[in-house]
Design a protein around this motif. Structure first.
Motif, PDB file in Angstrom:
ATOM      1  N   ARG A 154       0.551   8.069  -1.722  1.00 14.99           N
ATOM      2  CA  ARG A 154       0.358   9.489  -1.444  1.00 14.99           C
ATOM      3  C   ARG A 154       0.867   9.824  -0.044  1.00 14.99           C
ATOM      4  N   ALA A 155       0.564   8.921   0.886  1.00 13.12           N
ATOM      5  CA  ALA A 155       1.041   9.126   2.260  1.00 13.12           C
ATOM      6  C   ALA A 155       2.569   9.088   2.331  1.00 13.12           C
ATOM      7  N   VAL A 156       3.169   8.190   1.559  1.00 15.04           N
ATOM      8  CA  VAL A 156       4.638   8.134   1.523  1.00 15.04           C
ATOM      9  C   VAL A 156       5.183   9.435   0.935  1.00 15.04           C
ATOM     10  N   LEU A 157       4.584   9.879  -0.161  1.00 18.79           N
ATOM     11  CA  LEU A 157       5.034  11.135  -0.784  1.00 18.79           C
ATOM     12  C   LEU A 157       4.927  12.298   0.192  1.00 18.79           C
ATOM     13  N   ASP A 158       3.823  12.329   0.928  1.00 16.93           N
ATOM     14  CA  ASP A 158       3.663  13.384   1.932  1.00 16.93           C
ATOM     15  C   ASP A 158       4.792  13.338   2.951  1.00 16.93           C
ATOM     16  N   THR A 159       5.128  12.148   3.382  1.00 15.79           N
ATOM     17  CA  THR A 159       6.211  11.987   4.350  1.00 15.79           C
ATOM     18  C   THR A 159       7.544  12.449   3.760  1.00 15.79           C
ATOM     19  N   GLU A 161       8.059  14.609   1.523  1.00 13.14           N
ATOM     20  CA  GLU A 161       8.061  16.048   1.263  1.00 13.14           C
ATOM     21  C   GLU A 161       8.950  16.823   2.237  1.00 13.14           C
ATOM     22  N   ALA A 162       9.010  16.345   3.465  1.00 11.18           N
ATOM     23  CA  ALA A 162       9.761  17.054   4.500  1.00 11.18           C
ATOM     24  C   ALA A 162      11.270  17.016   4.275  1.00 11.18           C
ATOM     25  N   TYR A 163      11.708  16.143   3.349  1.00 12.36           N
ATOM     26  CA  TYR A 163      13.144  15.930   3.211  1.00 12.36           C
ATOM     27  C   TYR A 163      13.662  16.362   1.842  1.00 12.36           C
ATOM     28  N   ASP A 164      14.757  17.073   1.855  1.00 10.44           N
ATOM     29  CA  ASP A 164      15.397  17.513   0.620  1.00 10.44           C
ATOM     30  C   ASP A 164      16.449  16.475   0.228  1.00 10.44           C
ATOM     31  N   PHE A 165      15.984  15.376  -0.338  1.00 13.14           N
ATOM     32  CA  PHE A 165      16.903  14.261  -0.628  1.00 13.14           C
ATOM     33  C   PHE A 165      17.177  14.168  -2.128  1.00 13.14           C
ATOM     34  N   GLU A 166      18.293  13.526  -2.450  1.00 12.07           N
ATOM     35  CA  GLU A 166      18.657  13.329  -3.857  1.00 12.07           C
ATOM     36  C   GLU A 166      18.357  11.921  -4.338  1.00 12.07           C
ATOM     37  N   TYR A 167      18.505  10.940  -3.449  1.00 16.01           N
ATOM     38  CA  TYR A 167      18.236   9.558  -3.839  1.00 16.01           C
ATOM     39  C   TYR A 167      17.320   8.882  -2.829  1.00 16.01           C
ATOM     40  N   LEU A 168      16.521   7.978  -3.364  1.00 17.95           N
ATOM     41  CA  LEU A 168      15.646   7.138  -2.564  1.00 17.95           C
ATOM     42  C   LEU A 168      16.219   5.725  -2.668  1.00 17.95           C
ATOM     43  N   VAL A 169      16.553   5.109  -1.541  1.00 21.01           N
ATOM     44  CA  VAL A 169      17.155   3.776  -1.577  1.00 21.01           C
ATOM     45  C   VAL A 169      16.150   2.757  -1.057  1.00 21.01           C
ATOM     46  N   LEU A 170      15.809   1.784  -1.893  1.00 21.92           N
ATOM     47  CA  LEU A 170      14.891   0.728  -1.468  1.00 21.92           C
ATOM     48  C   LEU A 170      15.711  -0.411  -0.877  1.00 21.92           C
ATOM     49  N   ALA A 171      15.765  -0.443   0.449  1.00 20.10           N
ATOM     50  CA  ALA A 171      16.584  -1.433   1.153  1.00 20.10           C
ATOM     51  C   ALA A 171      15.688  -2.590   1.578  1.00 20.10           C
ATOM     52  N   LYS A 172      15.288  -3.383   0.584  1.00 21.03           N
ATOM     53  CA  LYS A 172      14.318  -4.471   0.789  1.00 21.03           C
ATOM     54  C   LYS A 172      12.923  -3.907   1.097  1.00 21.03           C
ATOM     55  N   MET A 174       9.339  -3.993   0.214  1.00 22.41           N
ATOM     56  CA  MET A 174       8.637  -5.089  -0.442  1.00 22.41           C
ATOM     57  C   MET A 174       7.288  -4.695  -1.053  1.00 22.41           C
ATOM     58  N   ARG A 175       7.116  -3.444  -1.371  1.00 22.51           N
ATOM     59  CA  ARG A 175       5.906  -2.975  -2.043  1.00 22.51           C
ATOM     60  C   ARG A 175       6.255  -2.628  -3.489  1.00 22.51           C
ATOM     61  N   ILE A 176       5.361  -2.915  -4.402  1.00 26.47           N
ATOM     62  CA  ILE A 176       5.570  -2.513  -5.790  1.00 26.47           C
ATOM     63  C   ILE A 176       5.180  -1.044  -5.922  1.00 26.47           C
ATOM     64  N   LEU A 177       6.063  -0.260  -6.515  1.00 26.66           N
ATOM     65  CA  LEU A 177       5.801   1.166  -6.677  1.00 26.66           C
ATOM     66  C   LEU A 177       5.107   1.416  -8.017  1.00 26.66           C
ATOM     67  N   SER A 178       4.170   2.330  -8.018  1.00 30.06           N
ATOM     68  CA  SER A 178       3.457   2.660  -9.262  1.00 30.06           C
ATOM     69  C   SER A 178       4.351   3.495 -10.172  1.00 30.06           C
ATOM     70  N   ARG A 183       7.876   8.163 -11.373  1.00 27.05           N
ATOM     71  CA  ARG A 183       8.120   9.352 -12.206  1.00 27.05           C
ATOM     72  C   ARG A 183       8.519  10.568 -11.382  1.00 27.05           C
ATOM     73  N   HIS A 184       8.109  10.608 -10.132  1.00 25.33           N
ATOM     74  CA  HIS A 184       8.537  11.715  -9.278  1.00 25.33           C
ATOM     75  C   HIS A 184      10.051  11.753  -9.072  1.00 25.33           C
TER      76      HIS A 184
END
Lengths: 285, 285, 285, 285
Positions: A154-159, A161-172, A174-178, A183-184
């Motif tokens: 939730r805290a990550v999602l809040d962070t 929110e401030a950005y109008d981005f098209e892609y999220l890149v997981l560059a190592k 190391m957390r498993i995403l729910s 789905r977001h």
């Protein structure tokens, strides 16, 4: 017809739907009637699913809404039609402690060699702040201490929110995403996996590779879906190793292949060459 | 629309011409009006030459002559239009003494795994006769002793006359062919070159590679044109070597990469995926 | 015998000389008598030159001078004997305008992942100053305007004087070095070449590759000697390309392979695995 | 010292034991005292197991028994010491229906390019008889119909009894071997696995690869041990594929990489370069 890149708009048209006769002429007729030129066109029918995929690189000033409306009329009702401007994508990077993929992306970005604008880096550690800030990229530390996964996401999602981005890149990252988090951003998260998937799923992949005595290690970039490490593969590559590599040296060799594989996958995604078909990708050249 | 392979005719349509607006819809409209389905379509415009290339894999029973006539009418006058049945090609192989490429092709052929029918092998030596005849392939020895190149080539042409072949495969044929000979079979001769072209042109390439201390050796399959070793490249690959390889061991490693590169190039050619554009190829996937 | 890395000195012993009988036992007896343990030993005789090469990784506190003296006595008079501490090398980087190799090295260095300490960057342009200074690396701009090569090289030498470095790394340094300059640092300059040597020597290699229609492009890291682009090769690798790559995109693909090839070559050199034998390298694993 | 290959005996000495100080000088002193020359020597200590491995290529006429006795005295009691003549190995091949690995080995063998003498082929099918007999290789069909695995293996063992072979090569032998069978030929069975191990263990690997949408497929050659598909890996390689490959085309691409990987692994094994260390190999160059 090829026209000078300078004064001309360029769009990528992506269409996919159940296969039927005449889809290529129907779609390209619409493009032609709009006075646009097709510079590169690739069509593929997935025989197993009887599904049609087409990517067209079109040149000329388009009336986007009218073009989409005309295409929607010409194509079957179920058709998924997207018209994308040929331009840099806006992205946010998620990272943890490892520097190599992030460093590679930030350096490309700095010299205009990444087909994207990096809006921010979000991390569950402080390790990479100093490096990111050298490049003037906003760095958000979202700690995990004392909170559960749900709360952290939730805290990550809040962070984000401030950005109008098209892609999220997981560059190592190391957390498993729910599933809920994923789905977001359906089909908009790209991950680099520390292995030649489907081998060595799980923790300590280079220890596993060492213990197994492999002669090649690899890396896999994929779209993130619900199934951890099981999303559609975009790009893979390998590098040779031998018995003289310690787990640490294998990890070092792995870092080189990981960063190049991630960069090549992002190039594919950012150029709108990647269709998702069930659990697979169709990559148009 | 994908229809079962069994009861359906399949053709490959190849079109190339100067680029102009609307070529994709014009060509695909004709196909659609003939009641045929496009299963795979790839179009590419070479920006340097403003030249248009399209390969369509079409399914359905075609009235070939009418289809070609309608396409000729729809396309620009200069268009080069070819309609090829999807079937095994008929080939003749030219070889000298080395066994590896020929052996690989004959073994694939024997087990139905080469997209071609090998009609005959022609050689300037007797070395490979025994091997070829194991597989029941006619072997023609055309000796070079005591005659000039011109006379030898005439003898080879005479031998070839008996065969109705589409491609000539040089499987380590170690004679330089004259321009005149090549003109008989324009864009229909495929050669495997003992090197990662353009490196190491000429004799003793593995000795050259050894003397230069390279860490990688390669092979190049190309269409044969007037310029020796300078024809359009179809496929290339490499294999690692190191200081412990003698020239003989480099040649041995080279044989493995040569035979695989030739086989992969022939697969491309025999599936009608290869356009020639000046001194380059356009390979459709 | 393997002893914990923490409390133990580690050295690399490099010996090369004309081959003779008994060199391995003679050298290793000396090591044994000094109470040192050999953890990895590799010997190779170049059959063409009858030259002996041996690399030993030895563990234990060595009386370096006595050890070298005893080895000198045991080995033939012509023997070239070097005892090197296993530690980070001190290097200076020469660059011009291109960022990719320099960026890769500085990022590795920043995170302790380069087996070297970067003392400074020297360039004939200002382009990369900003990037280098982000990492706190001294940047020296040595302009070429209005002066000849000789004078420019003297200025570079003056700049280098301030640094006690072991290797000079040419990270896309686009100036040709004179024999005189090179002689100052014999076998201590490593270059990355924009091609799979010996192909495409000279300017605009990616334009050349595009014009030739190659299906693979490569990069070569080598020791710099008098012969431009002809020094002993340390490492090479390639990456596939196709007709859809413009010269610019080929260059982009080339950058990725160049930076990885340079990094892998430097790892070999910095771990003292590379012997020079005439115009070739012997790489010990 | 390098002496002409013609008039000189060449042996490979393989030693492995628990690590201790002075093993290299002790072993090489013995070789030296026997008047033999070491042309290539490679030593490696596996740090995890504190185990010493050394391979020496020695030239000169050896009194084999005396040499082995002297080495046994000089080395620790647990040492495993083997002295192998540098010559072609004697092998038997087990196959099922697939032709590609067998065809590759028989063709190399026919032209003296396999470092082995193929004594016979044993198969649970008749499919490959015709091909083998072209090359004059005895073909033994051991049917499985109506009998259990135990009985079938006994029949295979009975067939093998007639041959004095050193290695058993599984060239796409599609039967699972029992632990009991394997124990008869410890570390002497080499298998080619249809995948980049540890991925895609089990049946229909190319269907699995297709379903997973991989971008690379591989092959693994390994020593056969009790654990199915889990023996020490000798060699691995990969080849790129994409969405346009059907499972059948993936299998075809797989065949090319399988046959080359098997051939490269056998070269390593037949040149006595492969130590087994637990579940891993140490490959000496």
């Amino acid at each position: 017809m090829v026209i000078s890149e300078k004064n001309t708009e360029r769009n990528i048209l992506l269409i996919d739907c159940l296969d039927a006769k005449g889809l290529v002429p129907k779609a390209t007729n619409v493009i032609f009637k709009h006075g646009l030129n097709i510079e590169r066109n690739q069509e593929f029918v997935d025989q197993a699913d009887e599904h049609f995929f087409m990517r067209s690189e079109i040149v000329g000033t388009a009336d986007r809404e009218l073009l989409l409306a005309d295409l929607a009329e010409a194509m079957p009702q179920d058709a998924n039609i997207r018209l994308k401007e040929k331009r840099k994508k806006r992205i946010v990077i998620l990272a943890t402690k490892e520097y190599h993929c992030l460093g590679d992306l930030l350096t490309r970005h700095q010299f205009g060699d990444l087909n994207a604008e990096i809006l921010a880096v979000v991390s569950n550690h402080e390790h990479l702040r100093d490096y990111c800030e050298k490049f003037g990229i906003p760095y958000h530390y979202v700690p995990t201490q004392g909170i559960g996964r749900e709360e952290h996401e939730r805290a990550v999602l809040d962070t984000l929110e401030a950005y109008d981005f098209e892609y999220l890149v997981l560059a190592k990252y190391m957390r498993i995403l729910s599933s809920e988090f994923i789905r977001h951003f359906e089909h908009r998260i790209v991950n680099i996996h520390h292995s030649f998937l489907p081998a060595f799923i799980g923790a300590n992949p280079y220890r596993q590779a060492y213990d197994r005595g492999v002669k090649i290690i690899g890396a896999t970039a994929h779209i993130v879906t619900d199934d951890l490490d099981e999303g559609p593969i975009i790009y893979q590559d390998v590098t040779p190793v031998d018995h003289s590599f310690s787990p640490k040296e294998m990890a070092r060799a792995g870092r080189d292949v990981e960063k190049i594989v991630l960069a090549k996958a992002l190039k594919i995604v950012f150029e709108d060459r990647c269709f998702i078909s069930g659990n697979k990708t169709i990559i148009m050249r």
